[in-house]
Design a protein around this motif. Sequence first.
Motif, PDB file in Angstrom:
ATOM      1  N   GLN A 117       4.052  14.311  29.054  1.00  0.00           N
ATOM      2  CA  GLN A 117       3.993  15.590  29.761  1.00  0.00           C
ATOM      3  C   GLN A 117       4.462  16.743  28.875  1.00  0.00           C
ATOM      4  OE1 GLN A 117       5.895  15.447  33.700  1.00  0.00           O
ATOM      5  NE2 GLN A 117       5.850  13.219  33.562  1.00  0.00           N
ATOM      6  N   TYR A 118       5.077  16.412  27.743  1.00  0.00           N
ATOM      7  CA  TYR A 118       5.675  17.435  26.885  1.00  0.00           C
ATOM      8  C   TYR A 118       5.067  17.390  25.494  1.00  0.00           C
ATOM      9  CZ  TYR A 118       9.086  16.993  30.653  1.00  0.00           C
ATOM     10  OH  TYR A 118       9.677  16.910  31.886  1.00  0.00           O
ATOM     11  N   PRO A 119       4.981  18.531  24.805  1.00  0.00           N
ATOM     12  CA  PRO A 119       4.350  18.570  23.481  1.00  0.00           C
ATOM     13  C   PRO A 119       5.308  18.267  22.343  1.00  0.00           C
ATOM     14  CG  PRO A 119       4.888  20.792  24.185  1.00  0.00           C
ATOM     15  CD  PRO A 119       5.305  19.884  25.312  1.00  0.00           C
ATOM     16  N   ASP A 120       6.591  18.000  22.648  1.00  0.00           N
ATOM     17  CA  ASP A 120       7.612  17.928  21.604  1.00  0.00           C
ATOM     18  C   ASP A 120       7.888  16.524  21.101  1.00  0.00           C
ATOM     19  OD1 ASP A 120       8.211  20.769  21.802  1.00  0.00           O
ATOM     20  OD2 ASP A 120       9.115  20.283  23.727  1.00  0.00           O
ATOM     21  N   PHE A 121       7.002  15.585  21.376  1.00  0.00           N
ATOM     22  CA  PHE A 121       7.206  14.215  20.925  1.00  0.00           C
ATOM     23  C   PHE A 121       6.120  13.823  19.931  1.00  0.00           C
ATOM     24  CE2 PHE A 121       9.462  14.367  24.963  1.00  0.00           C
ATOM     25  CZ  PHE A 121      10.645  13.692  24.652  1.00  0.00           C
ATOM     26  N   PRO A 122       6.431  12.866  19.045  1.00  0.00           N
ATOM     27  CA  PRO A 122       5.421  12.438  18.067  1.00  0.00           C
ATOM     28  C   PRO A 122       4.256  11.734  18.744  1.00  0.00           C
ATOM     29  CG  PRO A 122       7.340  10.993  18.008  1.00  0.00           C
ATOM     30  CD  PRO A 122       7.705  12.135  18.902  1.00  0.00           C
ATOM     31  N   ASP A 123       3.131  11.677  18.064  1.00  0.00           N
ATOM     32  CA  ASP A 123       1.965  10.968  18.603  1.00  0.00           C
ATOM     33  C   ASP A 123       2.283   9.492  18.820  1.00  0.00           C
ATOM     34  OD1 ASP A 123       0.464  13.292  18.572  1.00  0.00           O
ATOM     35  OD2 ASP A 123      -0.335  12.918  16.564  1.00  0.00           O
ATOM     36  N   LEU A 124       3.024   8.921  17.886  1.00  0.00           N
ATOM     37  CA  LEU A 124       3.479   7.546  18.039  1.00  0.00           C
ATOM     38  C   LEU A 124       4.796   7.583  18.798  1.00  0.00           C
ATOM     39  CD1 LEU A 124       3.083   4.542  17.392  1.00  0.00           C
ATOM     40  CD2 LEU A 124       4.354   4.919  15.257  1.00  0.00           C
ATOM     41  N   LEU A 125       4.730   7.354  20.112  1.00  0.00           N
ATOM     42  CA  LEU A 125       5.901   7.520  20.964  1.00  0.00           C
ATOM     43  C   LEU A 125       6.861   6.349  20.822  1.00  0.00           C
ATOM     44  CD1 LEU A 125       4.103   8.709  24.233  1.00  0.00           C
ATOM     45  CD2 LEU A 125       5.485  10.127  22.685  1.00  0.00           C
ATOM     46  N   TYR A 169       7.881   8.744  12.081  1.00  0.00           N
ATOM     47  CA  TYR A 169       8.992   9.512  12.640  1.00  0.00           C
ATOM     48  C   TYR A 169       9.486  10.518  11.599  1.00  0.00           C
ATOM     49  CZ  TYR A 169       9.737   6.415  16.721  1.00  0.00           C
ATOM     50  OH  TYR A 169       9.614   5.723  17.899  1.00  0.00           O
ATOM     51  N   ALA A 170       9.654  10.052  10.363  1.00  0.00           N
ATOM     52  CA  ALA A 170      10.152  10.925   9.303  1.00  0.00           C
ATOM     53  C   ALA A 170       9.214  12.104   9.077  1.00  0.00           C
ATOM     54  CB  ALA A 170      10.323  10.117   8.011  1.00  0.00           C
ATOM     55  N   GLU A 171       7.911  11.838   9.037  1.00  0.00           N
ATOM     56  CA  GLU A 171       6.928  12.909   8.857  1.00  0.00           C
ATOM     57  C   GLU A 171       6.987  13.904  10.011  1.00  0.00           C
ATOM     58  OE1 GLU A 171       3.270  10.833   8.557  1.00  0.00           O
ATOM     59  OE2 GLU A 171       3.669  10.036   6.537  1.00  0.00           O
ATOM     60  N   PHE A 172       7.130  13.383  11.219  1.00  0.00           N
ATOM     61  CA  PHE A 172       7.199  14.238  12.403  1.00  0.00           C
ATOM     62  C   PHE A 172       8.373  15.204  12.311  1.00  0.00           C
ATOM     63  CE2 PHE A 172       9.204  14.731  16.653  1.00  0.00           C
ATOM     64  CZ  PHE A 172       8.221  15.475  17.273  1.00  0.00           C
ATOM     65  N   PHE A 173       9.550  14.701  11.978  1.00  0.00           N
ATOM     66  CA  PHE A 173      10.734  15.568  11.887  1.00  0.00           C
ATOM     67  C   PHE A 173      10.631  16.516  10.699  1.00  0.00           C
ATOM     68  CE2 PHE A 173      12.722  11.749  14.033  1.00  0.00           C
ATOM     69  CZ  PHE A 173      12.788  12.358  15.273  1.00  0.00           C
ATOM     70  N   GLU A 174      10.155  15.996   9.565  1.00  0.00           N
ATOM     71  CA  GLU A 174      10.048  16.814   8.361  1.00  0.00           C
ATOM     72  C   GLU A 174       9.058  17.964   8.558  1.00  0.00           C
ATOM     73  OE1 GLU A 174      11.336  16.695   4.087  1.00  0.00           O
ATOM     74  OE2 GLU A 174      12.096  16.164   6.056  1.00  0.00           O
ATOM     75  N   ASP A 175       8.019  17.739   9.356  1.00  0.00           N
ATOM     76  CA  ASP A 175       7.009  18.771   9.606  1.00  0.00           C
ATOM     77  C   ASP A 175       7.405  19.732  10.729  1.00  0.00           C
ATOM     78  OD1 ASP A 175       5.485  17.629   7.639  1.00  0.00           O
ATOM     79  OD2 ASP A 175       4.180  16.524   8.993  1.00  0.00           O
ATOM     80  N   GLY A 198       8.256  18.963  13.905  1.00  0.00           N
ATOM     81  CA  GLY A 198       7.801  18.596  15.245  1.00  0.00           C
ATOM     82  C   GLY A 198       8.869  18.649  16.306  1.00  0.00           C
ATOM     83  N   TRP A 199      10.127  18.542  15.909  1.00  0.00           N
ATOM     84  CA  TRP A 199      11.233  18.530  16.873  1.00  0.00           C
ATOM     85  C   TRP A 199      11.908  19.898  16.993  1.00  0.00           C
ATOM     86  CZ3 TRP A 199      12.070  15.153  20.495  1.00  0.00           C
ATOM     87  CH2 TRP A 199      13.309  15.073  21.140  1.00  0.00           C
ATOM     88  N   ASP A 200      11.479  20.856  16.193  1.00  0.00           N
ATOM     89  CA  ASP A 200      12.196  22.132  16.101  1.00  0.00           C
ATOM     90  C   ASP A 200      12.267  22.886  17.419  1.00  0.00           C
ATOM     91  OD1 ASP A 200      12.512  21.481  13.492  1.00  0.00           O
ATOM     92  OD2 ASP A 200      11.184  23.029  12.677  1.00  0.00           O
ATOM     93  N   GLU A 201      11.220  22.786  18.232  1.00  0.00           N
ATOM     94  CA  GLU A 201      11.224  23.496  19.512  1.00  0.00           C
ATOM     95  C   GLU A 201      12.210  22.864  20.499  1.00  0.00           C
ATOM     96  OE1 GLU A 201       9.639  26.282  20.460  1.00  0.00           O
ATOM     97  OE2 GLU A 201       8.992  26.498  18.378  1.00  0.00           O
TER      98      GLU A 201
END
Length: 277
Positions: free
Chosen positions: A148-156, A193-199, A201-204
């Motif tokens: 329901q939220y956009p702030d999670f990686p594609d691989l949940l 996960y590392a790519e998601f945080f580095e890019d 993805g969690w900043d919001e």
Amino acid sequence: MSRLMNKPLADKRSDLKQGQIDILELIYKYRFASRQLLAVSLGIKSGSSLHEKLGVLAKHGYIQKRLEPKLKLQGTPAAYYLTPKGLRFLQALPGHEYISEAVIRGSYRDGTVSQSFVNHILRVYALTNALKSFYPNLKIFMPRDMKQYPDFPDLLPDAFISLKVDNKSLRFFLDIIPDNLPSKPLFQRITKYAEFFEDGGWDEMSTVYPTLLFVGETGTTERRMRRIIKAALYKADLDEELTILTTTIPAVENISDEGKIWTSLDDPDELLALTDI
């Protein structure tokens, strides 16, 4: 999410009582659920009352259960899941617009997905129940919640959990690692996960990355996954370190005292609780 049992629903179109709707909502959340797991979530005994409620819901076509005869002989519990009719019933309730048509279409596969997939979800459900029993204010989000939220990686992750301690919210990605999982999927999970945080993805969501929790099926699994995680982190070469803790399924199932069942990658001899992070 849980409401008072048997509280009347405001929507007069339904003959279901609130207790039955609570059951549907829990099955929706986890996708598969056993009677015992539902009883723990609802804080009731897994007796005839719950059995009768499930029977009524199945009779009216809101849920179905799957249990192969050979698994029943092995003591495997029946797994309940929502039918398209059950999903559409929930979708029509106020505040349930997040139940998408894609989820409803996908539910047609729930009767035929592999038993190992169902077993994994039931295990995640059981372990999150155990953690919530120890940390009563723990909030649990499953993949259907996260979508329901956009702030999670594609691989949940298997679950996202949040724990409030001293007016601060501690957030965690939780993954259960079975003994038979090959090394490559776990390696890829860490790097993604590392790519998601580095890019960013969690900043919001937060300036603080969630702690990654990995639960191995056995001690042998835990030692193997720690080696894989270290190799994946070395390859990722992150600018900012991730906090990663590991433990085993038996440790979570028997969590007690101060909850010190987790170990960091750097110091496997020191036991930590989630509140120590």
